[in-house]
Design an enzyme around this catalytic site. Structure first.
Site, PDB file in Angstrom:
ATOM      1  CD  GLU A   1       9.160  -5.828   7.170  1.00  0.00           C
ATOM      2  OE1 GLU A   1       9.035  -4.441   6.752  1.00  0.00           O
ATOM      3  OE2 GLU A   1       9.258  -5.822   8.619  1.00  0.00           O
TER       4      GLU A   1
ATOM      5  N   GLY B   1      -4.986  -2.011   4.989  1.00  0.00           N
ATOM      6  CA  GLY B   1      -3.954  -3.153   4.503  1.00  0.00           C
ATOM      7  C   GLY B   1      -4.655  -4.416   4.882  1.00  0.00           C
ATOM      8  NE  ARG B   2      -6.349  -3.733  10.793  1.00  0.00           N
ATOM      9  CZ  ARG B   2      -5.748  -2.678  10.796  1.00  0.00           C
ATOM     10  NH1 ARG B   2      -4.614  -2.419  10.321  1.00  0.00           N
ATOM     11  NH2 ARG B   2      -6.384  -1.564  11.729  1.00  0.00           N
TER      12      ARG B   2
ATOM     13  CE  LYS C   1      -3.430   2.328   2.621  1.00  0.00           C
ATOM     14  NZ  LYS C   1      -4.374   2.205   3.904  1.00  0.00           N
TER      15      LYS C   1
ATOM     16  CE  LYS D   1       5.797  -0.741  10.024  1.00  0.00           C
ATOM     17  NZ  LYS D   1       4.717  -0.050   9.007  1.00  0.00           N
TER      18      LYS D   1
ATOM     19  CD  GLU E   1      -1.697  -4.286  11.538  1.00  0.00           C
ATOM     20  OE1 GLU E   1      -2.279  -3.898  10.352  1.00  0.00           O
ATOM     21  OE2 GLU E   1      -0.457  -4.520  11.428  1.00  0.00           O
TER      22      GLU E   1
ATOM     23  CG  HIS F   1      -3.713 -35.801  17.276  1.00  0.00           C
ATOM     24  ND1 HIS F   1      -3.759 -37.105  18.064  1.00  0.00           N
ATOM     25  CD2 HIS F   1      -4.581 -35.506  16.502  1.00  0.00           C
ATOM     26  CE1 HIS F   1      -4.874 -37.572  17.678  1.00  0.00           C
ATOM     27  NE2 HIS F   1      -5.442 -36.771  16.648  1.00  0.00           N
TER      28      HIS F   1
END
Ligand code: F6P
Length: 549
Positions: A213, A268-269, A207, A513, A354, A385
């Protein structure tokens, strides 16, 4: 009067009501009311939402709905769908729902019908998807594209990655999708090692087009293409970008005509429905991508128009508040009974935490109550399990969502029945438990001595009374998956409305950040760091003394 969640009448009434209900076992509630399932379940097209195994009565639901009314949830839903600036800390509208609105709907923002803009990007996606899949769009050396690598992180990764994995059975054999998110060089290196550059297309999804990253991994990918195809011009055929930042894209060296835009009113999400979903559309085809949007749109209409008592996201959000603020539950488990939905808990972690991992109200006051629980989970039956022991007999009360399908996309109904028998068994076992009398009876029949029984008995008791909701869907399709994700998106907003927080900003990710940017300059062989606290200095210095070995 100003809204304050913990000062509402409904909050007080719910606190009193909790005292009445706390000691009542779910098992008794089911015994007393054989119609509990009909009362506390909702059908929405191909989706059945059963919330009857929750620690609620009709009175609980009435009070929770009163809470929603006192919180002005109806008005707040209206504000989102009218395009009001509800993300007040970023001065933004919240219009992810508009990404799935059909053509013909009008939403005027600053004099533009934004739905038209959305559909014109969709049209570009359609053409591009058809070109890549048919081989009209080829790599620099003329080979057909068969590897698509999405480079992005957070919302520019998790949503598309989850959908692509879920709907893998719709992806043609000659298309392979990869997702690179982590700045750990291992992620991009491992991926590139498997690929033929001549047949690889990179989608740089960001965005902001500034995320460290993504930018770093994109740079490595770009160098890899240029080095292998021995020509700068190859970038044009092997890179496209999805972003709101046109200048950033151009600066990186991707031609504007290879950029798919979206808008700052999409968080973003919440962005998998936008061009951020390009990898999805390339994988499952544009028609299926449209189905995903249609499913989500069906839920948007349901959320906007249904009475709260029949409104699935509203009820989900209210139940979350019930457990978080009244029962004091601090975690929530997402348990998909579908291998295809393996990545769903990851996506929902970002979506929910978030959005609602916040500690101040919309007007900046510190909240006087707990907000978002910790979201975690794993696909059934693997989870059974692993951590289900704690769900059944541990000391935490953990509400769970069980999500499953009536039919399996791979057929094999007999094995699917074995799978789903576990789903139904687990929700019943959590609710019902197994009391002392039952355990005693079982142990006696097994021929155990009195002494042995005495020793073993407490370990074999299941207290039960552990809440769960079940979401049972006819089958996994783009439409039903779109609907499922939209249910969770709106649920998040309902929680936020009650807690009076901004679901749509994420300032909490900034500090780390910022510090990382500062620290990078201190990472150099032999450098002794004394800028920070002694632990951080010590770690950095230790790293520096050993990094050149
Ligand atoms: O670090 C948080 C975040 O801002 C998320 O909200 C977002 O989804 C992710 O980073 C990626 O951001 P972008 O799409 O701008 O690269």
């Amino acid at each position: 009067m100003e809204y304050s969640f913990s000062k509402t009448m409904a909050y007080k009434d719910l606190s009193k009501h909790l005292l009445e209900i706390r000691g009542v076992h779910l098992k008794e509630m089911f015994e007393q009311d054989p119609h509990r399932f009909e009362k506390f379940s909702i059908r929405l097209g191909p989706i059945l939402f059963d919330y009857s195994k929750n620690r609620i009565t009709q009175r609980t639901m009435d009070l929770l709905i009163e809470l929603a009314n006192e919180a002005g949830v109806k008005k707040k839903i209206g504000a989102m769908f009218s395009g009001d600036i509800i993300n007040i800390t970023e001065n933004r509208r919240v219009l992810h729902w508009a990404l799935r609105a059909p053509r013909g709907v009008k939403l005027s923002i600053d004099g533009r019908n934004i739905i038209e803009d959305i559909h014109s990007v969709l049209h570009r996606i359609k053409v591009f998807v058809s070109d890549v899949r048919s081989g009209v769009w080829r790599g620099f050396t003329g080979k057909k594209i068969s590897n698509i690598v999405n480079i992005g992180i957070g919302g520019s990764d998790l949503g598309p990655r989850m959908i692509v994995k879920a709907l893998d059975f719709l992806i043609p054999e000659d298309i392979n999708l990869y997702f690179v998110s982590n700045i750990d060089p291992a992620h991009i290196k491992r991926t590139l090692n498997r690929l033929d550059p001549e047949q690889t297309l990179f989608i740089i999804s960001s965005k902001s087009f500034t995320t460290q990253e993504t930018m770093q991994n994109a740079k490595v990918a770009r160098e890899w293409i240029v080095e292998n195809l021995k020509n700068e011009l190859a970038v044009e055929r092997h890179f496209v970008a999805v972003s709101t930042n046109r200048d950033g894209v151009v600066r990186f060296g991707i031609d504007e005509k290879n950029m798919f835009e979206f808008w700052d009113f999409v968080g973003g999400r919440y962005s998998l429905w936008s061009a951020i979903g390009l990898s999805i559309a390339l994988g499952i085809g544009f028609e299926n991508f449209e189905e995903l949007l249609k499913g989500a749109n069906m839920v948007d209409e349901h959320f906007k128009n249904s009475d709260f008592k029949d409104n699935i996201p509203v009820i989900m959000g209210l139940l979350d508040v019930w457990y978080t603020n009244f029962f004091g539950c601090s975690t929530y488990a997402i348990l998909p009974y579908s291998q295809c939905l393996e990545d769903l808990p990851n996506h929902l972690q970002q979506l929910i935490m978030e959005s609602n991992g916040k500690r101040v109200t919309l007007d900046g006051r510190e909240v006087e109550y707990i907000t978002c629980p910790v979201i975690w989970g794993r696909v059934g039956t693997d989870g059974q399990h692993s951590f289900y022991q704690l769900l059944h007999q541990g000391t935490h009360l953990i509400p769970c969502d069980f999500i499953g399908f009536v039919r399996n996309p791979y057929g094999v109904q007999e094995q699917h029945n074995m799978f789903m028998a576990n789903f139904f068994a687990q929700t019943r076992a959590l609710m019902q438990g197994k009391d002392e009398v039952e355990v005693m009876g079982e142990l006696k029949t097994s021929g155990m001595s009195e002494d042995e029984i005495k020793k073993l008995l407490p370990h074999k008791i299941f207290p039960g009374n552990r809440p769960s909701s079940s979401i049972l869907i006819d089958e996994l399709t783009p439409y039903t998956l779109g609907a499922l994700i939209a249910l969770y998106e709106h649920r998040v907003y309902v929680q936020g409305c009650i807690w009076n927080i901004n679901c749509f900003d994420q300032w909490g990710v900034e500090l780390g950040k910022q510090l990382a940017k500062d620290i990078i300059d201190k990472l150099s062989p032999g450098y002794i760091c004394n800028t920070y606290d002694c632990s951080t200095n010590g770690l950095i210095t230790y790293y520096n003394t050993r990094s050149d070995k």
